[in-house]
Every structure is written in structure tokens, then in C-alpha cells.
Scaffold this motif. Structure first.
Motif, PDB file in Angstrom:
ATOM      1  N   MET A  22     -15.257   0.717   7.859  1.00 27.65           N
ATOM      2  CA  MET A  22     -14.070   1.560   7.728  1.00 27.65           C
ATOM      3  C   MET A  22     -13.090   0.923   6.745  1.00 27.65           C
ATOM      4  N   VAL A  23     -12.633   1.690   5.767  1.00 27.81           N
ATOM      5  CA  VAL A  23     -11.702   1.208   4.764  1.00 27.81           C
ATOM      6  C   VAL A  23     -10.284   1.506   5.220  1.00 27.81           C
ATOM      7  N   GLU A  24      -9.483   0.460   5.362  1.00 31.36           N
ATOM      8  CA  GLU A  24      -8.107   0.627   5.798  1.00 31.36           C
ATOM      9  C   GLU A  24      -7.208   0.950   4.614  1.00 31.36           C
ATOM     10  N   ASN A  25      -6.257   1.839   4.872  1.00 28.62           N
ATOM     11  CA  ASN A  25      -5.291   2.216   3.858  1.00 28.62           C
ATOM     12  C   ASN A  25      -4.060   1.330   3.995  1.00 28.62           C
ATOM     13  N   ARG A  26      -3.888   0.424   3.067  1.00 31.82           N
ATOM     14  CA  ARG A  26      -2.748  -0.489   3.102  1.00 31.82           C
ATOM     15  C   ARG A  26      -1.933  -0.297   1.827  1.00 31.82           C
ATOM     16  N   PRO A  27      -0.883   0.478   1.893  1.00 24.36           N
ATOM     17  CA  PRO A  27      -0.082   0.749   0.687  1.00 24.36           C
ATOM     18  C   PRO A  27       0.497  -0.521   0.074  1.00 24.36           C
TER      19      PRO A  27
ATOM     20  N   LEU B 148      -0.777  -3.456   0.009  1.00 23.93           N
ATOM     21  CA  LEU B 148      -1.811  -4.184  -0.722  1.00 23.93           C
ATOM     22  C   LEU B 148      -2.090  -3.511  -2.063  1.00 23.93           C
ATOM     23  N   THR B 149      -2.102  -2.173  -2.073  1.00 21.95           N
ATOM     24  CA  THR B 149      -2.278  -1.439  -3.335  1.00 21.95           C
ATOM     25  C   THR B 149      -1.133  -1.733  -4.290  1.00 21.95           C
ATOM     26  N   PHE B 150       0.085  -1.755  -3.739  1.00 20.54           N
ATOM     27  CA  PHE B 150       1.247  -2.067  -4.577  1.00 20.54           C
ATOM     28  C   PHE B 150       1.151  -3.479  -5.149  1.00 20.54           C
ATOM     29  N   LEU B 151       0.718  -4.437  -4.320  1.00 20.89           N
ATOM     30  CA  LEU B 151       0.598  -5.818  -4.787  1.00 20.89           C
ATOM     31  C   LEU B 151      -0.448  -5.927  -5.896  1.00 20.89           C
ATOM     32  N   GLN B 152      -1.570  -5.230  -5.729  1.00 22.30           N
ATOM     33  CA  GLN B 152      -2.614  -5.271  -6.749  1.00 22.30           C
ATOM     34  C   GLN B 152      -2.110  -4.709  -8.081  1.00 22.30           C
ATOM     35  N   HIS B 153      -1.428  -3.567  -8.009  1.00 24.77           N
ATOM     36  CA  HIS B 153      -0.901  -2.973  -9.231  1.00 24.77           C
ATOM     37  C   HIS B 153       0.193  -3.842  -9.846  1.00 24.77           C
ATOM     38  N   PHE B 154       0.980  -4.493  -9.018  1.00 23.57           N
ATOM     39  CA  PHE B 154       2.028  -5.369  -9.529  1.00 23.57           C
ATOM     40  C   PHE B 154       1.428  -6.558 -10.282  1.00 23.57           C
ATOM     41  N   VAL B 155       0.389  -7.147  -9.722  1.00 22.11           N
ATOM     42  CA  VAL B 155      -0.272  -8.277 -10.384  1.00 22.11           C
ATOM     43  C   VAL B 155      -0.898  -7.831 -11.708  1.00 22.11           C
ATOM     44  N   LEU B 156      -1.528  -6.640 -11.697  1.00 24.43           N
ATOM     45  CA  LEU B 156      -2.124  -6.133 -12.934  1.00 24.43           C
ATOM     46  C   LEU B 156      -1.061  -5.876 -13.999  1.00 24.43           C
ATOM     47  N   LEU B 157       0.067  -5.308 -13.601  1.00 28.01           N
ATOM     48  CA  LEU B 157       1.143  -5.042 -14.547  1.00 28.01           C
ATOM     49  C   LEU B 157       1.720  -6.340 -15.112  1.00 28.01           C
ATOM     50  N   CYS B 158       1.831  -7.350 -14.266  1.00 28.29           N
ATOM     51  CA  CYS B 158       2.313  -8.649 -14.749  1.00 28.29           C
ATOM     52  C   CYS B 158       1.344  -9.243 -15.770  1.00 28.29           C
ATOM     53  N   GLY B 159       0.052  -9.114 -15.497  1.00 29.99           N
ATOM     54  CA  GLY B 159      -0.942  -9.603 -16.445  1.00 29.99           C
ATOM     55  C   GLY B 159      -0.886  -8.858 -17.772  1.00 29.99           C
ATOM     56  N   VAL B 160      -0.739  -7.526 -17.697  1.00 29.11           N
ATOM     57  CA  VAL B 160      -0.628  -6.732 -18.925  1.00 29.11           C
ATOM     58  C   VAL B 160       0.611  -7.129 -19.709  1.00 29.11           C
TER      59      VAL B 160
END
Length: 282
Positions: free
Chosen positions: A1-6, A8-20
Motif C-alpha cells: 500500500m502506497v501512503e499519501n504523504r504531502p 514528503l512530496t513537498f520535501l522532494q520537490h523542494f530538494v529538486l528545486l534547490c538542486g536546479v
């Protein structure tokens, strides 16, 4: 079962944006600097917004080139770098395909010994063998020529190894079917192996094109004629001038222009490049 953790999604996108941002910010600064005058850049404060001299700076750069900086027109240096990069990429692929084909599909004495000799050259980059290579090129009269810029860098043990590993995964049934249909070695190579290697060729082409485009030491040694200077040499000469401040605005404009061809190659061939690196099913 895949849990929906907003979060965690926000953290992932934040890290990607920082890298970009870390990757894009220096490019943005170079572009902004290319739209200002030279005095704005030597004042100690680097602007963060584009100026109003974009067209004037690039027009000056393309028309006057490196006048006063010991170099030639920028368009000519871009052309020289393009010829060198394409020659190295295409030459490496052609030679590596043929050498891998010979090692895998032909039986001759010392076959594996020859392959391991080729593979051992990975420990000898051009910087290690720079003096004997330069002597050979000079004795052959290839200084200040496109042949001298590209031919010594064409041989590639890396590409040979990658193509060999791919050819070993080709089913033997294809070889037997081609032989039963009367196809000779060259036709089997041209009609079967090369089309199957399309994604691998694309991946190696992108890598080798960027490798050839970014060469600095070898063109610096074999070219004394301004008409054969590459764009990387041109940037270095623009920022190392005597008795005056470097024209940073033109140097940054040259950097932006030098960035465009590799970016175009990567963008155009991105899908094949990724498939060539990760594809496992043939």
C-alpha cells in the motif's frame, strides 16, 4: 500500500528545486552579465537582472569577435569547435563499432589480447601521452589543421568496450539467420548490428560530442593559427588580457554561445541518450 504523504512530496520537490537553482544560477549570472556593459561588472556588484545591452553586446561579439584579445571571430571559433566535436564523436563511434565487431564476431590469433590492449589504454588519457602524441602530429605536418585537432582523440577504449558488451548480448539466432539468408559479415553488421545499436550510438555520441567540445589542452598545443582556435580557447584568452581589465560582458556572452551547442545536442537526443544508458532488453 502506497501512503499519501504531502509533506514528503513537498520535501522532494523542494530538494529538486534547490538542486536546479544551484545548477541554473551560474548560467543565469553569465547571461545577465552578457547584457550589461563592462564597467558594471568590474564595480564589485554583480547585477541579478538583465540589462539593455543584449543585442548590442552580441552584435559586437559576432561582428568584431576578439579584436584586441589575441583571437579570431567568435563564429569561426564556434565552427572550429563544432568540426572538432563532430569529428571526434563520429570517428570514435565508427572505429569503436568496427573494432568491437571484429573482437566479438571474428576468430583470429590474440583476439582477446588485442581487446585488453585496447582496454588498457583507458589508463592513458591524452594528458599522459601528450608529448609523444604532439611529436607524431608535428612530424606528420598536422599542426594547425582539423585533422590534427581531431584524429589523435578519435580512438576510444570506452566506446569499444560498451559496444563489445552490447554485441555479446545479441542472440546467436540472429547470426545464424543472417548466415542462412546469405548475408556476409558486412551486411550483417550494417543491416542488423548497427540498427540494434541505435540507442547505444546516441548515448556515446552525446558523451563524445561534449568531450570533444570541451577540449582545451590539446587544441592549445596543436594550434598557433587564430583561424583554428576553438571556443574554449577563445574564452580563456578573453579573460587573460594584459594591461587592461577583461571585457567580462563579452566573455560571458561568449560563454553563453559556447553553452548552446552541447545543450541542443543533449535536448534533441535526450530520449535516445537515456535509453542507451538504461535499456536492458534487446
Amino acid at each position: 500500500m502506497v501512503e499519501n504523504r504531502p509533506w514528503l512530496t513537498f520535501l522532494q520537490h523542494f530538494v529538486l528545486l534547490c538542486g536546479v537553482a544551484l545548477v541554473v544560477f551560474p548560467i543565469w549570472i553569465a547571461f545577465v552579465a552578457s547584457t550589461h556593459d563592462g564597467r558594471s561588472l568590474v564595480s564589485g556588484v554583480i547585477p541579478l537582472l538583465p540589462g539593455d545591452l543584449f543585442f548590442e553586446n552580441y552584435r559586437t561579439l559576432l561582428s568584431e569577435g576578439m579584436a584586441g584579445s589575441g583571437g579570431g571571430p567568435v563564429w569561426l571559433m564556434l565552427f572550429n569547435s563544432l568540426v572538432m566535436a563532430l569529428s571526434i564523436a563520429v570517428g570514435k563511434i565508427a572505429i569503436s563499432l568496427l573494432s568491437a565487431f571484429a573482437v566479438v564476431y571474428f576468430r583470429f590469433p590474440f583476439r582477446m589480447f588485442c581487446f585488453w590492449i585496447i582496454f588498457a589504454t583507458l589508463m592513458l588519457p591524452v594528458e599522459v601521452r601528450i608529448l609523444p602524441t604532439f611529436e607524431v602530429v608535428a612530424n606528420l605536418g598536422m599542426l594547425n589543421s582539423y585533422a590534427g585537432l581531431s584524429i589523435p582523440l578519435i580512438a576510444s577504449a570506452t566506446a569499444t568496450f560498451l559496444f563489445r558488451q552490447f554485441f555479446l548480448t545479441v542472440p546467436d539466432e540472429l547470426t545464424e539467420a543472417a548466415r542462412m539468408d546469405g548475408a556476409g559479415p558486412f551486411r550483417f553488421f550494417k543491416d542488423i548490428l548497427v540498427p540494434l545499436s541505435r540507442t547505444n550510438i546516441a548515448a556515446i555520441f552525446v558523451i563524445m560530442f561534449i568531450y570533444g567540445w570541451n577540449q582545451y589542452l590539446w587544441p592549445l598545443l596543436v594550434t598557433t593559427d587564430e583561424s583554428f582556435y576553438t571556443i574554449v580557447m577563445g574564452i580563456q584568452r578573453m579573460v587573460t588580457v594584459a594591461d587592461s581589465y577583461p571585457r567580462w560582458h563579452l566573455a560571458m556572452a561568449t560563454t553563453v554561445l559556447a553553452l548552446l551547442p552541447p545543450v541542443i545536442v543533449v535536448v534533441v537526443m535526450q530520449r535516445l541518450f537515456v535509453k542507451g544508458l538504461v535499456e536492458t532488453e534487446k
